[in-house]
Design a protein around this motif. Structure first.
Motif, PDB file in Angstrom:
ATOM      1  N   GLU A 157       0.807  -1.221   0.000  1.00  0.00           N
ATOM      2  CA  GLU A 157       0.000   0.000   0.000  1.00  0.00           C
ATOM      3  C   GLU A 157       0.834   1.262   0.000  1.00  0.00           C
ATOM      4  O   GLU A 157       0.697   2.128  -0.875  1.00  0.00           O
ATOM      5  CB  GLU A 157      -0.944  -0.010   1.214  1.00  0.00           C
ATOM      6  N   ALA A 158       1.704   1.393   1.017  1.00  0.00           N
ATOM      7  CA  ALA A 158       2.429   2.659   1.183  1.00  0.00           C
ATOM      8  C   ALA A 158       3.407   2.922   0.032  1.00  0.00           C
ATOM      9  O   ALA A 158       3.372   4.006  -0.563  1.00  0.00           O
ATOM     10  CB  ALA A 158       3.144   2.686   2.533  1.00  0.00           C
ATOM     11  N   PRO A 159       4.292   1.980  -0.315  1.00  0.00           N
ATOM     12  CA  PRO A 159       5.199   2.270  -1.430  1.00  0.00           C
ATOM     13  C   PRO A 159       4.477   2.565  -2.744  1.00  0.00           C
ATOM     14  O   PRO A 159       4.937   3.398  -3.530  1.00  0.00           O
ATOM     15  CB  PRO A 159       6.038   0.989  -1.542  1.00  0.00           C
ATOM     16  N   THR A 160       3.334   1.898  -2.976  1.00  0.00           N
ATOM     17  CA  THR A 160       2.609   2.137  -4.219  1.00  0.00           C
ATOM     18  C   THR A 160       2.040   3.548  -4.262  1.00  0.00           C
ATOM     19  O   THR A 160       2.185   4.268  -5.262  1.00  0.00           O
ATOM     20  CB  THR A 160       1.482   1.105  -4.388  1.00  0.00           C
ATOM     21  N   LEU A 161       1.391   3.965  -3.165  1.00  0.00           N
ATOM     22  CA  LEU A 161       0.892   5.338  -3.111  1.00  0.00           C
ATOM     23  C   LEU A 161       2.037   6.335  -3.163  1.00  0.00           C
ATOM     24  O   LEU A 161       1.972   7.349  -3.869  1.00  0.00           O
ATOM     25  CB  LEU A 161       0.078   5.557  -1.840  1.00  0.00           C
ATOM     26  N   HIS A 162       3.100   6.061  -2.409  1.00  0.00           N
ATOM     27  CA  HIS A 162       4.201   7.012  -2.325  1.00  0.00           C
ATOM     28  C   HIS A 162       4.937   7.145  -3.653  1.00  0.00           C
ATOM     29  O   HIS A 162       5.354   8.239  -4.039  1.00  0.00           O
ATOM     30  CB  HIS A 162       5.164   6.595  -1.212  1.00  0.00           C
ATOM     31  N   ARG A 163       5.074   6.048  -4.378  1.00  0.00           N
ATOM     32  CA  ARG A 163       5.716   6.108  -5.696  1.00  0.00           C
ATOM     33  C   ARG A 163       4.912   7.026  -6.625  1.00  0.00           C
ATOM     34  O   ARG A 163       5.477   7.844  -7.356  1.00  0.00           O
ATOM     35  CB  ARG A 163       5.827   4.699  -6.274  1.00  0.00           C
ATOM     36  N   GLU A 164       3.599   6.891  -6.580  1.00  0.00           N
ATOM     37  CA  GLU A 164       2.727   7.722  -7.409  1.00  0.00           C
ATOM     38  C   GLU A 164       2.840   9.196  -7.014  1.00  0.00           C
ATOM     39  O   GLU A 164       2.905  10.086  -7.863  1.00  0.00           O
ATOM     40  CB  GLU A 164       1.277   7.241  -7.252  1.00  0.00           C
ATOM     41  N   ILE A 165       2.859   9.446  -5.722  1.00  0.00           N
ATOM     42  CA  ILE A 165       2.906  10.819  -5.225  1.00  0.00           C
ATOM     43  C   ILE A 165       4.252  11.469  -5.515  1.00  0.00           C
ATOM     44  O   ILE A 165       4.315  12.605  -6.020  1.00  0.00           O
ATOM     45  CB  ILE A 165       2.601  10.839  -3.714  1.00  0.00           C
ATOM     46  N   PHE A 166       5.337  10.766  -5.224  1.00  0.00           N
ATOM     47  CA  PHE A 166       6.656  11.355  -5.448  1.00  0.00           C
ATOM     48  C   PHE A 166       6.932  11.548  -6.939  1.00  0.00           C
ATOM     49  O   PHE A 166       7.588  12.518  -7.328  1.00  0.00           O
ATOM     50  CB  PHE A 166       7.741  10.516  -4.782  1.00  0.00           C
ATOM     51  N   LYS A 167       6.407  10.664  -7.766  1.00  0.00           N
ATOM     52  CA  LYS A 167       6.551  10.852  -9.211  1.00  0.00           C
ATOM     53  C   LYS A 167       5.871  12.149  -9.634  1.00  0.00           C
ATOM     54  O   LYS A 167       6.422  12.932 -10.424  1.00  0.00           O
ATOM     55  CB  LYS A 167       5.940   9.663  -9.960  1.00  0.00           C
TER      56      LYS A 167
END
Length: 303
Positions: A77-87
């Motif tokens: 959950e967290a890495p997937t959301l965070h990857r999208e956000i940081f991108k």
């Protein structure tokens, strides 16, 4: 996850830090620190720095479905959301460091990584040390029962009314939820780990296993074919307060610009349930886990 005991939110963790295990890349030494804290200087400019270098260092604790290593990939959950956000923020890469759960906040404060990407629960005690994003998810409680729901259960109050045995993880908040709902010892059965709950259910030692819907759906997925089902989640109420168990990203206290930029992108995702489920539905998250707009970190941080 044996599915590691959730949570960051559910369990009282030991304070011992243990060793830090780097998953990829060396841990960068801090060359500049704030006097008296050991934290990196210049957190006010951290967003600009991360954009320039093109990556962000994230700490995670190896707990599916929140943040874990899947082969060579950082998943959950967290890495997937965070990857999208940081991108979206112009930062193209997550560089992960696997750490004991109890060492995540100390490691963040010491500058070993820039963000905790582990679905950590937002609590007043943690808010006194670090700053959180707005909630990434809420974690309504659910029941796992035998296939067909032979006892006709819906929530913990129905368990109390029907006098059934309810399995809970040792030291998990579901113990207090069950007792608040009227389930009394010895009908509250403590179990060491999540797999024990499913096994006890199949063996007839308990009639329901109470945990977050997120964790139970993941447990069912990793035991495909087991004669169990996960009922619709519900929000327990303790002393008149709804228990949402929200989690979020964690930043050092000085990284407010990064946190605020993160929140702006997070709001675009949590404000669009279809996009939210499209990103993390494969980890057991549904539109029921989308945080209510009225649930704010500032309120959750109040003691």
């Amino acid at each position: 996850m044996t599915v590691p005991l959730s949570r960051r939110r559910l369990l009282t963790r030991a304070a011992a830090l243990g060793g830090l295990l780097a998953v990829s890349g060396p841990l960068a030494a801090c060359s500049r620190t704030e006097v008296g804290t050991g934290a990196p200087a210049g957190d006010a400019d951290l967003l600009a720095k991360l954009r320039k270098q093109g990556h962000v260092r994230v700490g995670f604790a190896g707990e599916a479905p929140y943040g874990f290593q899947d082969g060579s990939e950082l998943a959950g959950e967290a890495p997937t959301l965070h990857r999208e956000i940081f991108k979206a923020l112009g930062i193209g890469e997550l560089k992960p460091t696997l750490t004991e759960f109890g060492a995540l906040i100390p490691g963040l404060l010491a500058g070993r990584f820039d963000v905790v990407s582990a679905g950590m629960a937002i609590t007043p005690e943690r808010c006194a040390k670090v700053i959180f994003s707005e909630p990434e998810f809420v974690s309504p409680t659910a029941l796992m029962v035998r296939k067909g729901n032979p006892k006709g259960l819906t929530d913990l109050r129905s368990c109390a009314a029907k006098g059934v045995r309810v399995g809970v993880l040792t030291a998990a908040v579901e113990t207090s939820y069950a007792k608040e709902a009227g389930v009394r010892d010895p009908a509250v059965v403590s179990l060491a780990k999540q797999q024990d709950g499913l096994d006890a259910l199949l063996a007839g030692r308990i009639d329901a296993f109470a945990l977050t819907g997120i964790s139970l759906r993941w447990l069912a997925r990793t035991n495909e074919g087991a004669a169990v089902e996960v009922l619709d989640p519900f929000v327990p109420v303790v002393k008149g307060v709804e228990q949402y168990s929200p989690g979020g990203a964690v930043f050092r206290p000085g990284a407010t610009s990064l946190r605020d930029a993160f929140n702006a992108e997070l709001a675009k995702i949590t404000g669009d349930p279809a996009r939210y489920v499209g990103l993390i539905g494969k980890y057991g998250f549904t539109d029921r886990e989308v945080p209510p707009r009225t649930l704010r970190t500032a309120e959750l941080c109040k003691a």
